[in-house]
Scaffold this motif. Sequence first.
Motif, PDB file in Angstrom:
ATOM      1  N   ALA A  10      33.099 -13.379  11.554  1.00 59.07           N
ATOM      2  CA  ALA A  10      32.299 -13.006  10.389  1.00 59.07           C
ATOM      3  C   ALA A  10      33.200 -12.894   9.158  1.00 59.07           C
ATOM      4  N   GLY A  30      30.507  -9.085   6.436  1.00 67.14           N
ATOM      5  CA  GLY A  30      30.785  -9.500   7.799  1.00 67.14           C
ATOM      6  C   GLY A  30      30.300  -8.487   8.819  1.00 67.14           C
ATOM      7  N   THR A  62      34.473  -8.928  15.116  1.00 69.41           N
ATOM      8  CA  THR A  62      33.226  -9.711  15.174  1.00 69.41           C
ATOM      9  C   THR A  62      32.604  -9.592  16.556  1.00 69.41           C
ATOM     10  N   ALA A 134      30.705 -16.574  10.605  1.00 71.31           N
ATOM     11  CA  ALA A 134      29.738 -16.157  11.633  1.00 71.31           C
ATOM     12  C   ALA A 134      28.796 -17.277  12.076  1.00 71.31           C
TER      13      ALA A 134
END
Length: 166
Positions: A10, A30, A62, A134
């Motif tokens: 992200a 993110g 992430t 992402a």
Amino acid sequence: MPRLVLIRHAKSSWDDPRAEDHARVLNDRGREAAPRIGRWLAERGFVPDEVLCSDAVRTRETWQLIAGEFEVAPEPKLLGGLYLAGRQKMLEVLRQATGETVAMLGHNPGIGDFAGWMAAEAPAHPKFGSYPSAATAVLEFEEDWAEVRPGTGRVLDFVVPKDLAG
């Protein structure tokens, strides 16, 4: 049939000019986008049973945010070799996988290049070529991971955070 979930980390922060690239964290955008990707994967039944993750802070973060959206999530295998890896290295790592649905989290340009290289045909989505932060592709293969070859993956789905409602 084996499935591969390819996730670019992200959106990361550039706020600390002293932080080395490997140590960069996600920014607010993110941190908001990653759980949306997790919900999307869960809703479609694309929850991985094995996770191959770059050991960079932003890829680990992430994954943690994505995994938080699953009832059960595997612990990631943190691999220094996936940090800024190219497509050949990613293929070597994938050929060692044992899961039925394997997620790989990495960085551009490698992860986007790998997705395009592994797909038999690119999806019509306009962002597939640039593979933004992402971005997530799900590919299905007929061969086992040890035998997997470029250009043989059928793209089941592709999404970027902007496609998903907040």
